[in-house]
Motif scaffolding. Structure first.
Motif: not given
Length: 572
Positions: A185-188, A193-195, A263-264
């Protein structure tokens, strides 16, 4: 030209030739013989360029189509357009990799619409190699399973559903967030960042759409709860599952959030929406430390209880339910209408009316807005009921709670009301909307003299019964129901009528209907044919019954409390 029926279907070329169609078009407008469809699975795609849902589904279908073609599957798609001009059709079709019924062949398009009973678009019918229908629910199948749904047979769909059920039972955080092409997933700050780093935490999956007002209102509430839980050292994380189509809106929304994000336009976002049977936005799904779903939507609980909702277990929700029950039992008018220094409402000229002056009265909280057509349509009915009740009982009041977006709209709407209001922009509007779970307008909440809630469905009661239902208590409702039953004494239970000779009409309770005799609205009682959805007012139905004359009908003819605007209510 003969319109085909499902009983005449042998293969798609037969269907098309029977309607007079002998060729299809590619997106370069070259003609293709309909015989090229023989021996193939075919998706008949009913769509239009003006339909937003179609545009969104087309992008999914294009991807599935191209993938199946790359795998050399015998699958073809033929679009049947509902466009109204050839320019729109040509522009849309130029981006599609499949075939089409020519725009000029509108008769074939209409015949296929009728043959496959297309009531809404997008609609996808999938035929097997012999032209038999595999499914007329192709849109949902493609959305749910994409290319994995091929060959789209009932057996294949059953296998996929069984796999889904097994996956639900064995659900983990990785199984719902990781795909074959992405395990992060993405951080701010955009870092991957690994799930696996989120495993062991309680995780909220936040389904949101940046342009939705309800999402914009809830996000700051969730941010506050998230920061407080993190400050307390709780193992709680949130992952944004954005359903935005616009990347700029996605980025703007994400900038206001301190948590992780998918992600988008990641494919898994839409899949997760279906996996969790998403029905409203925003939705906050809670996944426990073991990867199992704790709650399918904790939004309301967070709005009502904030950080106290944590850790979102069933035991905690039971405790909160008891707290809510105790709150309702202790509710007073002050507890819901007074907030710090805001201890007043206003009248038509802006004069402050202390809430203390309203204690002991029957109160209706009227949630509405000028921009809302149903609110404007309901207002005259409510004004009529208000004036009638007020003439009999001065210990009654209505308070307008606006969701208008500007003061001008508020003032314009409030001008037509003879009652009180919460001032425009007052923070009590948001609080009361959450407290009484106002998801649509207009809504009427009845508060009794003791300050406790009598009903949150007073609008529906007034729509059907008018002022007669006051003061909205269960006791009064029982009396009204008894009066309604008394009204029908002497009426036949069924009648034959010249306007509907096909079937007998039965005396039926119907809250709202349109009389097929006088074509006016009706309420409460109807002589009805359920099979044909046919209704007659009792007055319209019974005037033809030989020898029938009922005192109730006579009263209705002369009394304003009876047949008024063709609405049947009992004379008081």
């Amino acid at each position: 030209m003969t319109t085909p029926t499902k009983s005449t279907i042998h293969d798609l070329p037969s269907i098309l030739s029977s309607t007079g169609t002998h060729f299809l078009l590619r997106n370069n407008l070259l003609q293709v013989s309909i015989d090229t469809l023989k021996g193939k699975k075919v998706g008949l795609y009913f769509a239009a360029s003006w339909c937003g849902q179609c545009r969104r589904f087309t992008s999914v279908l294009v991807e599935v189509y191209n993938k199946l073609k790359s795998q050399e599957k015998d699958f073809e798609v033929v679009i049947i357009t509902a466009d109204e001009d050839d320019e729109s059709f040509d522009k849309c079709f130029s981006k599609m990799p499949w075939l089409a019924i020519p725009f000029s062949d509108s008769e074939t398009c209409d015949n296929l619409d009728k043959l496959f009973k297309v009531e809404e678009i997008p609609h996808l019918v999938i035929l097997d190699e012999n032209g038999k229908i595999l499914t007329d629910n192709g849109v949902d199948i493609i959305r749910d399973y994409e290319a994995e749904g091929y060959p789209f047979t009932p057996v294949r769909i059953k296998i996929l559903k069984e796999q889904e059920e097994t996956a639900r039972k064995e659900q983990t955080l990785k199984s719902i967030l990781v795909s074959s092409s992405r395990d992060f997933v993405l951080s701010t700050n955009g870092k991957k960042v690994s799930v696996s780093e989120l495993e062991g935490n309680t995780v909220g999956l936040y389904f949101s759409l940046s342009s939705y007002r309800s999402c914009m209102n809830f996000t700051p509430v969730l941010v506050d709860v998230y920061k407080k839980l993190k400050a307390k050292g709780e193992n709680f994380e949130i992952v944004l599952i954005s359903l935005d189509d616009d990347k700029e809106l996605f980025s703007q929304g994400l900038a206001s959030m301190p948590w992780y994000s998918m992600p988008y336009k990641d494919k898994i976002c839409v899949k997760l929406a279906r996996y969790f049977n998403l029905s409203t936005l925003p939705t906050l799904v809670i996944v426990g430390p073991d990867g199992k779903t704790l709650h399918t939507n904790a939004k309301e609980t967070i709005e009502d209880h904030g950080v106290e909702a944590y850790p979102f277990t069933s035991e905690r929700f039971q405790e909160l339910a008891q707290i809510e029950k105790a709150r309702q039992e202790a509710q007073t008018l002050d507890s819901i209408l007074v907030s710090e220094k805001q201890d007043f409402v206003i009248d038509k000229i802006g004069t402050k009316v202390p809430v203390s002056q309203l204690v002991g009265k029957n109160i209706l909280l009227y949630f509405a807005a000028h921009w809302c057509p149903p609110c404007r349509a309901f207002l005259p009915k409510l004004v009529e009921a208000y004036q009638h009740i007020k003439s009999r009982d001065n210990n009654f009041e209505v308070i307008f709670i606006s969701s208008d977006k500007d003061l001008t709209s508020f003032d314009e709407f409030f001008t037509a009301m003879p009652w009180l209001a919460i001032p425009f922009g007052d923070n009590r509007e948001a609080y009361l909307s959450r407290l009484f779970k106002v998801y649509g307008a207009p809504k009427l909440v009845a508060i009794g003299p003791n300050g406790k809630t009598i009903t949150t469905e007073a609008r529906e009661l007034i729509m059907v019964h008018g002022a007669k239902v006051y003061p909205f208590t269960n006791e009064r409702l029982k009396e009204v129901e008894s009066e309604l039953e008394e009204m029908t004494k002497g009426w036949p239970e069924k009648v034959e009528h010249a306007l509907h000779e096909e079937h007998t009409l039965l005396l039926t309770r119907r809250n709202v209907y349109k009389c097929d005799g006088c074509e006016e609205d009706g309420q409460l009682w109807s002589f009805n044919c359920e099979e044909c959805d046919f209704d007659l007012h009792p007055k319209c139905a019974l005037t033809e019954v030989n020898g029938f004359r009922d005192h109730n009908l006579k009263d209705h003819e002369t009394s304003s409390a009876g047949w008024n605007d063709h609405v049947c209510v009992s004379a008081s």
